[in-house]
Design a protein around this motif. Structure first.
Motif, PDB file in Angstrom:
ATOM      1  N   ASP A   9       0.868  -1.367  -0.045  1.00  0.00           N
ATOM      2  CA  ASP A   9       0.175  -0.103  -0.051  1.00  0.00           C
ATOM      3  C   ASP A   9       0.674   1.373   0.195  1.00  0.00           C
ATOM      4  N   TRP A  10       2.416   1.113   0.181  1.00  0.00           N
ATOM      5  CA  TRP A  10       3.171   2.100   0.305  1.00  0.00           C
ATOM      6  C   TRP A  10       4.175   2.311  -0.613  1.00  0.00           C
ATOM      7  N   PRO A  11       4.142   2.113  -2.079  1.00  0.00           N
ATOM      8  CA  PRO A  11       4.872   2.429  -3.042  1.00  0.00           C
ATOM      9  C   PRO A  11       5.290   3.513  -3.001  1.00  0.00           C
ATOM     10  N   LEU A  12       6.440   3.951  -3.587  1.00  0.00           N
ATOM     11  CA  LEU A  12       6.716   5.569  -4.297  1.00  0.00           C
ATOM     12  C   LEU A  12       5.756   5.721  -5.147  1.00  0.00           C
ATOM     13  N   ASP A  13       5.385   7.013  -5.125  1.00  0.00           N
ATOM     14  CA  ASP A  13       4.787   7.697  -6.255  1.00  0.00           C
ATOM     15  C   ASP A  13       5.125   7.821  -7.687  1.00  0.00           C
ATOM     16  N   ALA A  14       4.656   7.048  -8.634  1.00  0.00           N
ATOM     17  CA  ALA A  14       5.077   7.103  -9.979  1.00  0.00           C
ATOM     18  C   ALA A  14       4.861   8.269 -10.663  1.00  0.00           C
ATOM     19  N   VAL A  15       6.024   8.567 -11.615  1.00  0.00           N
ATOM     20  CA  VAL A  15       5.908   9.786 -12.534  1.00  0.00           C
ATOM     21  C   VAL A  15       6.021   9.260 -13.836  1.00  0.00           C
ATOM     22  N   HIS A  16       5.439   9.786 -14.706  1.00  0.00           N
ATOM     23  CA  HIS A  16       5.243   9.383 -15.965  1.00  0.00           C
ATOM     24  C   HIS A  16       6.532   9.683 -16.605  1.00  0.00           C
ATOM     25  N   PHE A  75      12.235  12.253 -20.746  1.00  0.00           N
ATOM     26  CA  PHE A  75      11.449  13.066 -20.353  1.00  0.00           C
ATOM     27  C   PHE A  75      10.659  12.598 -19.114  1.00  0.00           C
ATOM     28  N   VAL A  76      10.234  13.524 -18.409  1.00  0.00           N
ATOM     29  CA  VAL A  76       9.202  13.058 -17.220  1.00  0.00           C
ATOM     30  C   VAL A  76       8.278  13.973 -16.964  1.00  0.00           C
ATOM     31  N   ALA A  77       7.118  13.486 -16.580  1.00  0.00           N
ATOM     32  CA  ALA A  77       5.837  14.289 -16.322  1.00  0.00           C
ATOM     33  C   ALA A  77       5.081  13.855 -15.030  1.00  0.00           C
ATOM     34  N   ILE A  78       4.799  14.790 -14.311  1.00  0.00           N
ATOM     35  CA  ILE A  78       4.019  14.686 -13.103  1.00  0.00           C
ATOM     36  C   ILE A  78       2.478  14.409 -13.350  1.00  0.00           C
ATOM     37  N   ASP A  79       1.769  14.921 -14.197  1.00  0.00           N
ATOM     38  CA  ASP A  79       0.441  14.622 -14.526  1.00  0.00           C
ATOM     39  C   ASP A  79       0.304  15.330 -15.892  1.00  0.00           C
ATOM     40  N   PRO A  80       0.606  14.769 -16.773  1.00  0.00           N
ATOM     41  CA  PRO A  80       0.744  15.309 -18.285  1.00  0.00           C
ATOM     42  C   PRO A  80      -0.698  15.521 -18.930  1.00  0.00           C
ATOM     43  N   VAL A  81      -0.884  16.611 -19.528  1.00  0.00           N
ATOM     44  CA  VAL A  81      -2.356  17.078 -20.200  1.00  0.00           C
ATOM     45  C   VAL A  81      -1.977  16.451 -21.613  1.00  0.00           C
ATOM     46  N   GLU A  82      -0.882  16.115 -21.969  1.00  0.00           N
ATOM     47  CA  GLU A  82      -0.873  15.431 -23.458  1.00  0.00           C
ATOM     48  C   GLU A  82       0.185  14.589 -23.388  1.00  0.00           C
ATOM     49  N   SER A  83       0.226  13.727 -24.569  1.00  0.00           N
ATOM     50  CA  SER A  83       1.612  12.832 -24.692  1.00  0.00           C
ATOM     51  C   SER A  83       2.678  13.468 -24.768  1.00  0.00           C
ATOM     52  N   LEU A  84       3.850  12.926 -24.720  1.00  0.00           N
ATOM     53  CA  LEU A  84       5.104  13.805 -25.319  1.00  0.00           C
ATOM     54  C   LEU A  84       5.286  14.202 -26.749  1.00  0.00           C
ATOM     55  N   LEU A  85       4.866  13.245 -27.588  1.00  0.00           N
ATOM     56  CA  LEU A  85       4.922  13.529 -29.152  1.00  0.00           C
ATOM     57  C   LEU A  85       3.986  14.775 -29.211  1.00  0.00           C
ATOM     58  N   GLU A  86       2.892  14.848 -28.484  1.00  0.00           N
ATOM     59  CA  GLU A  86       1.895  15.766 -28.976  1.00  0.00           C
ATOM     60  C   GLU A  86       2.632  17.257 -28.226  1.00  0.00           C
ATOM     61  N   GLN A  87       3.170  17.209 -27.245  1.00  0.00           N
ATOM     62  CA  GLN A  87       3.788  18.394 -26.708  1.00  0.00           C
ATOM     63  C   GLN A  87       5.082  18.782 -27.570  1.00  0.00           C
ATOM     64  N   LEU A  88       5.816  17.737 -28.123  1.00  0.00           N
ATOM     65  CA  LEU A  88       7.070  18.036 -28.921  1.00  0.00           C
ATOM     66  C   LEU A  88       6.508  18.573 -30.358  1.00  0.00           C
ATOM     67  N   GLY A  89       5.187  18.499 -30.743  1.00  0.00           N
ATOM     68  CA  GLY A  89       4.738  19.079 -31.921  1.00  0.00           C
ATOM     69  C   GLY A  89       5.571  18.980 -33.342  1.00  0.00           C
ATOM     70  N   GLU A  90       6.134  19.933 -33.892  1.00  0.00           N
ATOM     71  CA  GLU A  90       6.805  19.935 -34.927  1.00  0.00           C
ATOM     72  C   GLU A  90       8.038  19.559 -34.811  1.00  0.00           C
ATOM     73  N   LEU A  91       8.493  19.561 -33.742  1.00  0.00           N
ATOM     74  CA  LEU A  91      10.062  19.421 -33.207  1.00  0.00           C
ATOM     75  C   LEU A  91      10.663  18.076 -33.955  1.00  0.00           C
ATOM     76  N   PRO A  92      10.052  16.862 -34.104  1.00  0.00           N
ATOM     77  CA  PRO A  92      10.716  15.879 -34.648  1.00  0.00           C
ATOM     78  C   PRO A  92      10.900  16.021 -35.965  1.00  0.00           C
ATOM     79  N   ASP A  93      10.195  16.915 -36.687  1.00  0.00           N
ATOM     80  CA  ASP A  93      10.377  17.024 -38.310  1.00  0.00           C
ATOM     81  C   ASP A  93      11.423  18.053 -38.154  1.00  0.00           C
TER      82      ASP A  93
END
Ligand code: FES
Length: 280
Positions: free
Chosen positions: A127-134, A143-161
């Motif tokens: 009942d007492w594991p560490l709190d996971a982070v994405h 990349f890490v996210a505490i409570d992301p509103v979107e996926s990493l790829l969505e956030q990166l937008g056009e950067l991969p291109d």
């Protein structure tokens, strides 16, 4: 009113840079809700290897488990909230809290509660594991996210291109640097994406580029600054700022990245990694 019009553009009102309540809202609505650059994956390449990072006041651990998996957790003990790992990086077989010595394994499971006595009756360690982070990987970067509103790829937008032809995952991060300064994090950000100050503030840089062809363009997820370099310029003439707080600058044979991290409404740290293709 949150913004003032200057010519055809909007400028944030001054209080957005100094108001503690604005800063707390930014922590909750931006820094807790977005993917944060946590460094090169090569830095966490063996079982037990870890890095810690502060995200606007929230501590996070990224650790590679004995099973080879990378995981991220809040750097907060489940007992009474002590910070667990205090070094920026290291290697550990287990995570032992410095306060009352509860022990968590490299998958965040509670495995020991020494000296807990009768209070341990009925305590179920599961009942007492560490709190996971994405956690996500993109082209050799963690990349890490505490409570992301979107996926990493969505956030990166056009950067991969933008970076499709740059072999950034083949680079090896060989050095870090950290600077800390008395300013709101948006002051630095405003300056990074603004080339207008270059002639007055950076005369050597001004001389090293064709400033008359300096260009700033906004894209999905990032802002691109560019200028044709003259021979004396170390950089290749492209500087990128990504929402909400990291940068990437290319040079021949590598790049440097940085994360702009607010420590307080009027205090900011910037954490650089220097990545090279040829590490000889
Ligand atoms: Fe960590 Fe008590 S706060 S063991």
């Amino acid at each position: 009113m949150g913004a003032r019009r200057i010519g055809r553009v909007l400028n944030l009102a001054a209080r957005w840079y100094v108001d503690e309540t604005v800063f707390q809202r930014e922590r909750a609505s931006i820094f807790d809700r977005t993917w944060q650059y946590a460094g090169p994956v090569g830095r966490i390449d063996h079982p037990g290897a870890y890095v810690t990072l502060d995200i606007a006041g929230s501590g996070v651990i990224v650790i590679r488990g004995g099973d080879g998996e990378l995981r991220a957790f809040r750097n907060v003990c489940r007992h009474r909230g002590s910070t667990l790992l205090t070094q920026p990086a290291g290697t550990c077989a287990t995570i032992r809290c410095p306060y009352h010595h509860w022990v968590f394994d490299d998958q965040g499971r509670l495995i020991a509660t020494p000296h807990f006595g009768v209070e341990a009756d009925g305590l179920r360690s599961e009942d007492w594991p560490l709190d996971a982070v994405h956690l996500e990987l993109w082209r050799g970067l963690v990349f890490v996210a505490i409570d992301p509103v979107e996926s990493l790829l969505e956030q990166l937008g056009e950067l991969p291109d933008e970076l499709a032809d740059e072999p950034i995952e083949t680079y090896s991060a060989q050095a870090t640097a950290r600077v800390e300064f008395d300013a709101n994090w948006k002051i630095y950000t405003d300056n990074f994406v603004e080339g207008y100050h270059i002639p007055g503030i950076h005369p050597d840089f001004h001389a090293a580029i064709e400033f008359g062809r300096f260009s700033t363009t906004s894209h999905g997820g990032y802002v691109r600054m560019s200028a044709p370099p003259r021979p004396s310029l170390f950089y290749r003439g492209v500087w990128l700022w990504m929402w909400p707080n990291w940068t990437l600058s290319l040079f021949d044979g590598g790049m440097n990245t940085s994360r702009i991290n607010p420590l307080a409404v009027d205090r900011t740290e910037q954490l650089y990694d220097f990545h090279f293709a040829d590490t000889s």
